[in-house]
Design a protein around this motif. Structure first.
Motif, PDB file in Angstrom:
ATOM      1  N   THR A  62       0.831  -1.215   0.000  1.00 29.01           N
ATOM      2  CA  THR A  62       0.000   0.000   0.000  1.00 29.01           C
ATOM      3  C   THR A  62       0.859   1.256   0.000  1.00 29.01           C
ATOM      4  O   THR A  62       0.345   2.356  -0.149  1.00 29.01           O
ATOM      5  CB  THR A  62      -0.889   0.079   1.257  1.00 29.01           C
ATOM      6  N   PRO A  73      -6.887   1.919   6.237  1.00 32.06           N
ATOM      7  CA  PRO A  73      -6.417   1.974   4.853  1.00 32.06           C
ATOM      8  C   PRO A  73      -6.047   0.606   4.269  1.00 32.06           C
ATOM      9  O   PRO A  73      -6.340   0.342   3.101  1.00 32.06           O
ATOM     10  CB  PRO A  73      -5.190   2.889   4.907  1.00 32.06           C
ATOM     11  N   ALA A  76      -9.190  -1.240   3.523  1.00 33.66           N
ATOM     12  CA  ALA A  76      -9.872  -0.630   2.374  1.00 33.66           C
ATOM     13  C   ALA A  76      -9.216  -1.071   1.070  1.00 33.66           C
ATOM     14  O   ALA A  76      -9.898  -1.381   0.087  1.00 33.66           O
ATOM     15  CB  ALA A  76      -9.854   0.895   2.496  1.00 33.66           C
ATOM     16  N   GLU A 173      -3.481   0.743  -4.757  1.00 34.91           N
ATOM     17  CA  GLU A 173      -4.019   2.030  -4.371  1.00 34.91           C
ATOM     18  C   GLU A 173      -4.844   1.878  -3.102  1.00 34.91           C
ATOM     19  O   GLU A 173      -5.512   0.875  -2.892  1.00 34.91           O
ATOM     20  CB  GLU A 173      -4.915   2.532  -5.492  1.00 34.91           C
ATOM     21  N   VAL A 174      -4.777   2.887  -2.243  1.00 34.03           N
ATOM     22  CA  VAL A 174      -5.613   2.900  -1.045  1.00 34.03           C
ATOM     23  C   VAL A 174      -6.806   3.805  -1.325  1.00 34.03           C
ATOM     24  O   VAL A 174      -6.644   5.000  -1.523  1.00 34.03           O
ATOM     25  CB  VAL A 174      -4.829   3.425   0.178  1.00 34.03           C
ATOM     26  N   PRO A 175      -8.000   3.232  -1.381  1.00 32.47           N
ATOM     27  CA  PRO A 175      -9.173   4.070  -1.643  1.00 32.47           C
ATOM     28  C   PRO A 175      -9.399   5.068  -0.513  1.00 32.47           C
ATOM     29  O   PRO A 175      -8.973   4.824   0.617  1.00 32.47           O
ATOM     30  CB  PRO A 175     -10.330   3.073  -1.707  1.00 32.47           C
ATOM     31  N   ASP A 176     -10.038   6.164  -0.813  1.00 28.21           N
ATOM     32  CA  ASP A 176     -10.353   7.153   0.215  1.00 28.21           C
ATOM     33  C   ASP A 176     -11.378   6.555   1.179  1.00 28.21           C
ATOM     34  O   ASP A 176     -12.476   6.188   0.787  1.00 28.21           O
ATOM     35  CB  ASP A 176     -10.933   8.408  -0.458  1.00 28.21           C
ATOM     36  N   ALA A 177     -10.978   6.418   2.446  1.00 32.02           N
ATOM     37  CA  ALA A 177     -11.889   5.801   3.416  1.00 32.02           C
ATOM     38  C   ALA A 177     -12.608   6.854   4.255  1.00 32.02           C
ATOM     39  O   ALA A 177     -13.234   6.535   5.263  1.00 32.02           O
ATOM     40  CB  ALA A 177     -11.133   4.824   4.299  1.00 32.02           C
ATOM     41  N   GLY A 178     -12.504   8.103   3.864  1.00 29.10           N
ATOM     42  CA  GLY A 178     -13.267   9.178   4.521  1.00 29.10           C
ATOM     43  C   GLY A 178     -12.956   9.303   5.997  1.00 29.10           C
ATOM     44  O   GLY A 178     -11.816   9.126   6.439  1.00 29.10           O
ATOM     45  N   ASN A 181     -10.848   6.961   8.403  1.00 27.38           N
ATOM     46  CA  ASN A 181      -9.375   6.928   8.374  1.00 27.38           C
ATOM     47  C   ASN A 181      -8.748   8.139   9.069  1.00 27.38           C
ATOM     48  O   ASN A 181      -7.640   8.542   8.741  1.00 27.38           O
ATOM     49  CB  ASN A 181      -8.899   6.844   6.922  1.00 27.38           C
ATOM     50  N   LYS A 184      -4.649   9.458  13.435  1.00 27.70           N
ATOM     51  CA  LYS A 184      -3.277   9.648  12.947  1.00 27.70           C
ATOM     52  C   LYS A 184      -2.253   9.530  14.088  1.00 27.70           C
ATOM     53  O   LYS A 184      -2.461  10.039  15.193  1.00 27.70           O
ATOM     54  CB  LYS A 184      -3.128  11.045  12.329  1.00 27.70           C
TER      55      LYS A 184
END
Ligand SMILES: Cc1cc2nc3c(=O)[nH]c(=O)nc-3n(C[C@H](O)[C@H](O)[C@H](O)COP(=O)(O)OP(=O)(O)OC[C@H]3O[C@@H](n4cnc5c(N)ncnc54)[C@H](O)[C@@H]3O)c2cc1C
Ligand SMILES: Nc1ncnc2c1ncn2[C@@H]1O[C@H](COP(=O)(O)O)[C@@H](O)[C@H]1O
Lengths: 320, 254
Positions: A62, A73, A76, A173-178, A181, A184
């Protein structure tokens, strides 16, 4: 039933795949056709040779996750592959911090269950689980459609090289997980440790509440050092703040299988024993003759740790 | 700040667990108690709500036979109310099924923060909370050993293999707590009395607007684990250390 394709979550620590990752790859080879690994954190290429040597033909990477916790991520990215038609029959992850997070997320995303605390897995699709603190073994199987998710306890399988060449690295690719995610990492803290790692040491000397006070843990450290081993602990003294969590042996801590495990002032709760009863030899020192730890000890000393340990240490020092 | 705590009610861990020989699922009869692991979550929630200067702590639990024993303990600690889902159709539920039910129940409380334990004492799958978070579309921080709220951010020290990470996450979010994150209080006599009058909303699966989720796994066999034999027991009379040293010598570790 056999597993056509098996994915293994490959965790990397200090630039190398963890021991459990190699155990999972070995098992995957045994039960499956193709074996492929997943990595994250941007170290895919660095570990492709080792992953290949243990049987992975491909590594999905990833890349760097930008400080995000891996659970969301990575799950996802895996779900996107599965939903795009690239689905394995089984996915093996370690019972670890990130392994549990990724498997949990993926399970909900794909609407498939997870079999947890796996200690055995056969190519007929059944898994073995240690329940009730390892006193009972349950065999289970999935009834629905694959992919089947397994969370495996460390040290359940042996790790053996297959002699394969480096795995081919594919960046995914890591899709946008909104919003999911949004957690941090802002700062990492590494606790210094000297000597061998707890789960790799040939000798583990563990202390429990029977030591009486935090300062007395120095006896455990001293003995571990003399035996070139690692100090460990029961949860009671981790919770009490005497030693860091990374010392904990047991259900919620490390699983250890050393040549010798020396339990000092530890009662032997099932949750502790599940993490150490795979040791080749067990020595227990406890002042209570009825302590459950004696039921699995090869050598049990009914005595006071404050009397016995200093003498063991002294005897070893005088030999050195 | 409104906090939901997922609390599991379990058979007393002091009495060994049993599997039903026919259904091969966990026997859950008799009184259930508050899972010790979740007492930490309840305490954490109470402290955070208190520091935030308001808001309620709501308990959410899925348990058979409308069991409230464990909920009363958590209410006595100070939680305001509870939602209990109890339904025959949930017998033998796996973690994902449980998560679906909990997620639907949690939604009703519209929390800013959801707290669960990293793992339960009896099931210890350790996956339910993350599954709940995914079903609710929430971020999650697992394995918290320290939790603080700073405005609309939750700051967590998360245990790792090497030490710990400082993690920040905007609310609403789900956090799983380890033992040792806080010291759970003992319910006071006043708390125990007050708990008797606190509302427990008991629901069926149908009340949540979801169908009984299908369970995708089954137990096919149960056996006792291989037991280790006890070896020699020596009572220390001042010279037991010699036995230890001799044993280590024999194993060639010294
Ligand atoms: C969900 C869950 C997960 C858990 N996970 C873990 C885990 O991963 N690891 C773990 O260890 N525990 C775990 N536990 C906790 C476990 O149940 C026990 O509480 C814990 O292992 C007890 O630690 P202990 O043996 O040090 O303390 P105690 O049980 O208090 O035992 C202390 C022992 O020291 C002996 N003693 C006292 N004084 C002396 C002396 N002077 N000399 C010699 N002996 C002395 C006593 O006889 C006693 O046997 C978990 C519990 C739960 C509910
Ligand atoms: N039936 C349940 N009711 C309420 N909370 C639960 C239930 N099952 C699991 N949880 C929550 O999820 C945590 C982890 O449980 P487990 O996945 O069983 O290890 C528990 O400590 C609870 O906080």
């Amino acid at each position: 039933m056999a597993f056509d394709k098996v994915w293994v979550l490959a965790e990397v620590a200090d630039g190398k795949p963890t021991g459990t990752t190699l155990e999972l790859l070995t098992k995957a080879r045994e039960i499956g056709g193709a074996v492929e690994a997943w990595t994250w954190g941007g170290e895919g290429s660095a570990v492709a040779a080792t992953l290949g040597a243990y049987g992975a033909t491909k590594v999905y990477d990833t890349g760097d996750l930008g400080g995000a916790l891996p659970g969301v991520p990575v799950a996802a990215a895996m779900a996107a592959q599965v939903q795009g038609g690239n689905a394995p029959t089984a996915i093996l992850a370690a019972t670890s911090y990130d392994g549990r997070d990724i498997a949990g997320r993926l399970s909900a995303k794909l609407d498939v269950g997870v079999l947890t605390n796996v200690v055995g897995l056969s190519d007929d699709g059944t898994s073995e689980h240690a329940v009730f603190g390892g006193t009972t073994v349950v065999k289970a199987a999935f009834t629905g459609n694959p992919p089947y998710l397994f969370l495996v306890r460390p040290k359940s399988f042996a790790a053996e090289e297959s002699g394969g060449g480096a795995a081919e690295v594919t960046t995914v690719e890591v899709p946008d997980a909104g919003a999911t995610n949004a957690a941090k990492i802002v700062q990492r803290h590494v606790e210094e440790r000297i000597g061998p790692k707890l789960d790799e040491a040939a000798v583990v000397v563990s202390g429990g509440r029977g030591l009486g006070e935090a300062e007395k843990f120095s006896m455990i450290e001293e003995l571990a050092k003399l035996l070139k081993g690692a100090p460990g602990a029961s949860r009671a003294i981790v919770d009490a703040g005497w030693v860091p969590y990374s010392y904990q042996v047991g259900q919620t801590g490390k699983t250890v299988k050393p040549t010798v495990y020396i339990a000092c002032g530890i009662s032997g709760a099932t949750q502790h024993m599940v993490g150490m009863k795979g040791a080749k030899n067990i020595v227990a020192i406890n002042k209570d003759q009825e302590a459950p730890i004696f039921s699995i000890a090869d050598l049990g000393i009914v005595g006071d740790v404050h009397k016995v340990l200093p003498k063991v240490i002294e005897a070893l020092q005088s030999r050195a | 700040m409104n906090v939901v705590v997922c609390v599991k009610q379990i058979p007393d861990p002091a009495t060994p667990g049993k599997l039903d020989p026919n259904t091969k699922t966990l026997v859950r009869e008799g009184k259930l108690i508050l899972d010790d692991s979740d007492a930490y979550g309840v305490e954490m929630a109470l402290q955070l709500a208190d520091k935030a200067g308001g808001g309620e702590v709501t308990l959410v639990s899925m348990a058979p036979n409308e069991e409230v024993g464990g909920l009363r303990t958590a209410l006595a600690m100070g939680a305001a109310k509870a939602i209990l889902v109890s339904d025959e159709s949930l017998k033998g539920a796996d973690a994902l099924t449980t998560a679906k039910v909990l997620a639907a129940a949690i939604k009703r409380a519209e929390p800013d923060l959801v707290i669960a334990a990293t793992e339960s004492t009896d099931g210890y799958t350790g996956t339910t909370p993350v599954q709940v978070a995914e079903l609710l579309g929430l971020p999650a921080v697992t394995f918290a050993k320290h939790v603080e709220i700073d405005g609309s951010t939750v700051k967590v020290d998360r245990q790792t293999e090497a030490g710990y990470d400082e993690v920040e996450c905007p609310l609403p979010a789900l956090v799983t707590v380890t033992a040792g994150v806080v010291e759970p209080r003992y319910p006071s006599f006043k708390g125990i009395m007050a708990a008797k009058g606190k509302p427990v909303d008991t629901l069926k699966v149908g009340d949540l607007g979801i169908e009984a989720p299908a369970v995708g796994q089954q137990v096919v066999d149960v056996a006792a684990a291989e037991e280790r034999q006890a070896g020699e027991i020596v009572v220390d009379e001042g010279d037991a250390h010699e036995r230890v040293v001799a044993f280590l010598e024999q194993l060639k570790v010294i």
